[in-house]
Write a protein that holds these residues in place. Structure first.
Motif, PDB file in Angstrom:
ATOM      1  N   ASP A  51       0.813  -1.218   0.000  1.00  0.00           N
ATOM      2  CA  ASP A  51       0.000   0.000   0.000  1.00  0.00           C
ATOM      3  C   ASP A  51       0.845   1.266   0.000  1.00  0.00           C
ATOM      4  O   ASP A  51       0.300   2.357   0.122  1.00  0.00           O
ATOM      5  CB  ASP A  51      -0.908   0.012   1.226  1.00  0.00           C
ATOM      6  N   ILE A  52       2.152   1.152  -0.108  1.00  0.00           N
ATOM      7  CA  ILE A  52       3.022   2.318  -0.022  1.00  0.00           C
ATOM      8  C   ILE A  52       3.339   2.842  -1.418  1.00  0.00           C
ATOM      9  O   ILE A  52       3.714   2.098  -2.314  1.00  0.00           O
ATOM     10  CB  ILE A  52       4.327   1.965   0.721  1.00  0.00           C
ATOM     11  N   ASP A  53       3.163   4.140  -1.563  1.00  0.00           N
ATOM     12  CA  ASP A  53       3.510   4.838  -2.808  1.00  0.00           C
ATOM     13  C   ASP A  53       4.396   6.013  -2.429  1.00  0.00           C
ATOM     14  O   ASP A  53       3.928   7.133  -2.213  1.00  0.00           O
ATOM     15  CB  ASP A  53       2.237   5.307  -3.528  1.00  0.00           C
ATOM     16  N   SER A  54       5.693   5.769  -2.317  1.00  0.00           N
ATOM     17  CA  SER A  54       6.610   6.756  -1.741  1.00  0.00           C
ATOM     18  C   SER A  54       6.664   8.055  -2.522  1.00  0.00           C
ATOM     19  O   SER A  54       6.767   9.140  -1.939  1.00  0.00           O
ATOM     20  CB  SER A  54       8.024   6.164  -1.641  1.00  0.00           C
ATOM     21  N   ASP A  55       6.625   7.977  -3.857  1.00  0.00           N
ATOM     22  CA  ASP A  55       6.744   9.203  -4.639  1.00  0.00           C
ATOM     23  C   ASP A  55       5.401   9.800  -5.034  1.00  0.00           C
ATOM     24  O   ASP A  55       5.337  10.829  -5.707  1.00  0.00           O
ATOM     25  CB  ASP A  55       7.609   8.990  -5.884  1.00  0.00           C
ATOM     26  N   GLY A  56       4.295   9.160  -4.597  1.00  0.00           N
ATOM     27  CA  GLY A  56       2.973   9.733  -4.811  1.00  0.00           C
ATOM     28  C   GLY A  56       2.544   9.822  -6.259  1.00  0.00           C
ATOM     29  O   GLY A  56       1.722  10.682  -6.619  1.00  0.00           O
ATOM     30  N   ASP A  57       3.042   8.926  -7.096  1.00  0.00           N
ATOM     31  CA  ASP A  57       2.681   8.999  -8.518  1.00  0.00           C
ATOM     32  C   ASP A  57       1.504   8.093  -8.878  1.00  0.00           C
ATOM     33  O   ASP A  57       1.128   7.981 -10.042  1.00  0.00           O
ATOM     34  CB  ASP A  57       3.888   8.662  -9.395  1.00  0.00           C
ATOM     35  N   GLY A  58       0.924   7.438  -7.859  1.00  0.00           N
ATOM     36  CA  GLY A  58      -0.228   6.580  -8.111  1.00  0.00           C
ATOM     37  C   GLY A  58       0.123   5.135  -8.370  1.00  0.00           C
ATOM     38  O   GLY A  58      -0.769   4.304  -8.569  1.00  0.00           O
ATOM     39  N   VAL A  59       1.418   4.802  -8.378  1.00  0.00           N
ATOM     40  CA  VAL A  59       1.870   3.415  -8.588  1.00  0.00           C
ATOM     41  C   VAL A  59       2.580   2.968  -7.321  1.00  0.00           C
ATOM     42  O   VAL A  59       3.539   3.609  -6.874  1.00  0.00           O
ATOM     43  CB  VAL A  59       2.814   3.307  -9.800  1.00  0.00           C
ATOM     44  N   TYR A  60       2.095   1.887  -6.697  1.00  0.00           N
ATOM     45  CA  TYR A  60       2.693   1.417  -5.462  1.00  0.00           C
ATOM     46  C   TYR A  60       4.150   1.014  -5.672  1.00  0.00           C
ATOM     47  O   TYR A  60       4.542   0.561  -6.753  1.00  0.00           O
ATOM     48  CB  TYR A  60       1.906   0.229  -4.902  1.00  0.00           C
ATOM     49  N   ASP A  61       4.944   1.168  -4.611  1.00  0.00           N
ATOM     50  CA  ASP A  61       6.380   0.922  -4.696  1.00  0.00           C
ATOM     51  C   ASP A  61       6.706  -0.455  -5.243  1.00  0.00           C
ATOM     52  O   ASP A  61       7.679  -0.626  -5.997  1.00  0.00           O
ATOM     53  CB  ASP A  61       7.022   1.080  -3.309  1.00  0.00           C
ATOM     54  N   LYS A  62       5.904  -1.462  -4.866  1.00  0.00           N
ATOM     55  CA  LYS A  62       6.208  -2.823  -5.306  1.00  0.00           C
ATOM     56  C   LYS A  62       6.111  -2.972  -6.820  1.00  0.00           C
ATOM     57  O   LYS A  62       6.701  -3.883  -7.394  1.00  0.00           O
ATOM     58  CB  LYS A  62       5.274  -3.824  -4.617  1.00  0.00           C
ATOM     59  N   ASP A  63       5.343  -2.078  -7.463  1.00  0.00           N
ATOM     60  CA  ASP A  63       5.182  -2.128  -8.916  1.00  0.00           C
ATOM     61  C   ASP A  63       5.918  -0.991  -9.631  1.00  0.00           C
ATOM     62  O   ASP A  63       5.911  -0.934 -10.863  1.00  0.00           O
ATOM     63  CB  ASP A  63       3.691  -2.051  -9.288  1.00  0.00           C
ATOM     64  N   ASP A  64       6.502  -0.079  -8.865  1.00  0.00           N
ATOM     65  CA  ASP A  64       7.097   1.134  -9.430  1.00  0.00           C
ATOM     66  C   ASP A  64       8.520   0.858  -9.926  1.00  0.00           C
ATOM     67  O   ASP A  64       9.429   0.625  -9.137  1.00  0.00           O
ATOM     68  CB  ASP A  64       7.109   2.247  -8.381  1.00  0.00           C
ATOM     69  N   GLU A  65       8.691   0.889 -11.257  1.00  0.00           N
ATOM     70  CA  GLU A  65      10.008   0.672 -11.838  1.00  0.00           C
ATOM     71  C   GLU A  65      10.824   1.955 -11.901  1.00  0.00           C
ATOM     72  O   GLU A  65      12.021   1.921 -12.216  1.00  0.00           O
ATOM     73  CB  GLU A  65       9.861   0.082 -13.250  1.00  0.00           C
ATOM     74  N   CYS A  66      10.176   3.093 -11.621  1.00  0.00           N
ATOM     75  CA  CYS A  66      10.866   4.383 -11.673  1.00  0.00           C
ATOM     76  C   CYS A  66      10.542   5.179 -10.408  1.00  0.00           C
ATOM     77  O   CYS A  66       9.697   6.094 -10.431  1.00  0.00           O
ATOM     78  CB  CYS A  66      10.452   5.174 -12.912  1.00  0.00           C
ATOM     79  N   PRO A  67      11.160   4.846  -9.277  1.00  0.00           N
ATOM     80  CA  PRO A  67      10.877   5.569  -8.037  1.00  0.00           C
ATOM     81  C   PRO A  67      11.395   7.001  -8.091  1.00  0.00           C
ATOM     82  O   PRO A  67      12.221   7.345  -8.940  1.00  0.00           O
ATOM     83  CB  PRO A  67      11.623   4.746  -6.984  1.00  0.00           C
ATOM     84  N   ASP A  68      10.888   7.816  -7.179  1.00  0.00           N
ATOM     85  CA  ASP A  68      11.341   9.211  -7.036  1.00  0.00           C
ATOM     86  C   ASP A  68      10.944  10.107  -8.194  1.00  0.00           C
ATOM     87  O   ASP A  68      11.622  11.108  -8.470  1.00  0.00           O
ATOM     88  CB  ASP A  68      12.869   9.272  -6.837  1.00  0.00           C
ATOM     89  N   THR A  69       9.860   9.797  -8.897  1.00  0.00           N
ATOM     90  CA  THR A  69       9.386  10.745  -9.897  1.00  0.00           C
ATOM     91  C   THR A  69       8.854  11.984  -9.177  1.00  0.00           C
ATOM     92  O   THR A  69       8.283  11.883  -8.095  1.00  0.00           O
ATOM     93  CB  THR A  69       8.265  10.139 -10.766  1.00  0.00           C
ATOM     94  N   PRO A  70       9.047  13.176  -9.751  1.00  0.00           N
ATOM     95  CA  PRO A  70       8.623  14.404  -9.064  1.00  0.00           C
ATOM     96  C   PRO A  70       7.109  14.511  -8.977  1.00  0.00           C
ATOM     97  O   PRO A  70       6.375  13.928  -9.783  1.00  0.00           O
ATOM     98  CB  PRO A  70       9.207  15.515  -9.942  1.00  0.00           C
ATOM     99  N   LYS A  71       6.657  15.275  -8.008  1.00  0.00           N
ATOM    100  CA  LYS A  71       5.226  15.463  -7.808  1.00  0.00           C
ATOM    101  C   LYS A  71       4.589  16.091  -9.036  1.00  0.00           C
ATOM    102  O   LYS A  71       5.091  17.074  -9.569  1.00  0.00           O
ATOM    103  CB  LYS A  71       4.989  16.354  -6.587  1.00  0.00           C
TER     104      LYS A  71
END
Length: 396
Positions: free
Chosen positions: A257-277
């Protein structure tokens, strides 16, 4: 005739005296509105943890006796009747408590000199709690009058909780003055029936040390819970802390349930973390030049797609220290050497657009990967068209 004259004179003098007294009676200074309160948001989307209820049900006991009409001399809402301060504290609690699956009931005591001294009133029995339910009930509570049969109200709470399972809470809000109905004995009964399945919390809204002591003794009698004053839990942070202690258990959010960069894609599925807001991302969470497709063997950006690049320009303007890398990609038709060159030209075309909109050239680098990183199968035209793309990668 003389009697009539004397009677008329007496009435005239009486009216004159009453009118004069009314004129001499000082006007009360208007009471200022209750303080504004902005509750802390304990909703899961705003927290690093998720809150779940630690109790199944709670019963509020509100003192509506005559002494609660006296002016409160504490800090929060000073100068208002204690009854108004008490209801305001409960409103602060109600707006801070997140919407969770929990039951509540409301009991009051007092209600007039012409009613039995032991009068209590169950405003509503255990019901699925909602903010609106308690808010409407508090607004409908009568003007405080009469005695303070707190013991009988605790007995009411004891009976109401018989239909509830699990852990429960009783919250007593009072000035602690002249409590009758053997409240200590009724608190002992509450403890004997429920043991460690119930806690008693008292909120002191009063002006006397004796009243504060009486509420502390009640909380100690149940051996679970505590006593606080209205002033101690009035602020947003302090009320949030009170609500957490009484109602909630914090558990870590599930990784899923965590989406660290707030881009709408959960971290477990996010291949590009740290996208800007605010960045527009694809299903992988990668910042893409959304909606732009490159024609086969082409790198020019069609005019119809210029507006799609405004998202990137806007983010770069709002983040003047940000640097990015534009990565160009192709389908797998042709040699790798040819496609490396083609993908580089596609990345450069996007850079040229951004520079043309005022973005410093030094903030944008480019690289071409050819067909090394496909995101769709290259065995269909649809898949190949998806692979003819550009992606944006923030550089720290």
């Amino acid at each position: 005739m003389q009697k009539i004259y004397l009677l008329a004179s007496f009435l005239t003098m009486s009216i004159t005296i009453l009118t004069g007294c009314a004129q001499l009676k000082p006007h009360k200074k208007p009471i200022e509105p209750l303080e504004t309160f902005v509750p802390q948001n304990l909703g899961a989307e705003f927290q690093d943890v998720e809150y779940i209820p630690k109790i199944k049900s709670f019963v509020i006991i509100l003192d509506a006796s005559a002494s609660m009409e006296d002016v409160y001399t504490g800090a929060v809402n000073k100068g208002h009747p204690k009854f108004a301060v008490a209801k305001d504290i409960l409103t602060r609690m109600n707006t801070t408590l997140p919407e969770i699956d929990i039951n509540s009931a409301l009991v009051t005591f007092g209600h007039g000199f012409f009613k039995p001294l032991d009068k209590t009133f169950v405003v509503y029995e255990l019901t699925k709690h909602s903010r609106g339910l308690l808010e409407n009930a508090l607004n409908g509570v009568t003007i405080p009058e009469g005695s303070s049969p707190a013991g009988n109200a605790i007995k009411d709470a004891t009976n109401l909780l018989l239909t509830s399972g699990g852990q429960n809470a009783v919250i007593l809000v009072s000035d602690g003055e002249q409590l009758i109905g053997s409240p200590l004995a009724r608190a002992q009964d509450l403890k004997e029936i429920y043991g460690d399945k119930v806690c008693l919390y008292t909120i002191f809204v009063g002006n006397t040390a004796e009243g504060a002591k009486a509420l502390r003794e009640l909380a100690r009698e149940v051996q679970c819970g505590f006593s606080v004053t209205a002033d101690e839990i009035a602020s947003s942070d302090d009320m949030a802390d009170f609500v957490k202690k009484v109602f909630l258990t914090a558990i870590p959010k599930q990784v899923s349930d965590i989406d660290s960069d707030g881009d709408g894609v959960y971290d477990k599925d996010d291949e590009c973390p740290d996208t800007p807001k605010g960045a527009i991302v694809d299903s992988r969470g990668c910042w893409v030049v959304k909606g732009i497709t490159f024609d086969y063997k082409k790198w020019a950006i069609k005019e119809e797609f210029n507006s799609n690049l405004s998202n990137i320009v806007d983010i770069l303007q709002k983040n003047p220290d940000m640097h990015i890398r534009i990565e160009g990609h192709t389908d797998n038709i042709g040699s790798m050497e040819y496609n490396i060159d083609l993908s580089q030209k596609r990345a450069q075309a996007v850079k040229n657009y951004l520079v043309g909109k005022g973005i410093q050239e030094s903030r944008v680098s480019t690289v071409g990967f050819g067909y090394k990183k496909p995101i769709a199968p290259n065995d269909t035209e649809e898949g190949r068209s998806l692979n003819r793309r550009a992606e944006i990668v923030p550089i720290k």
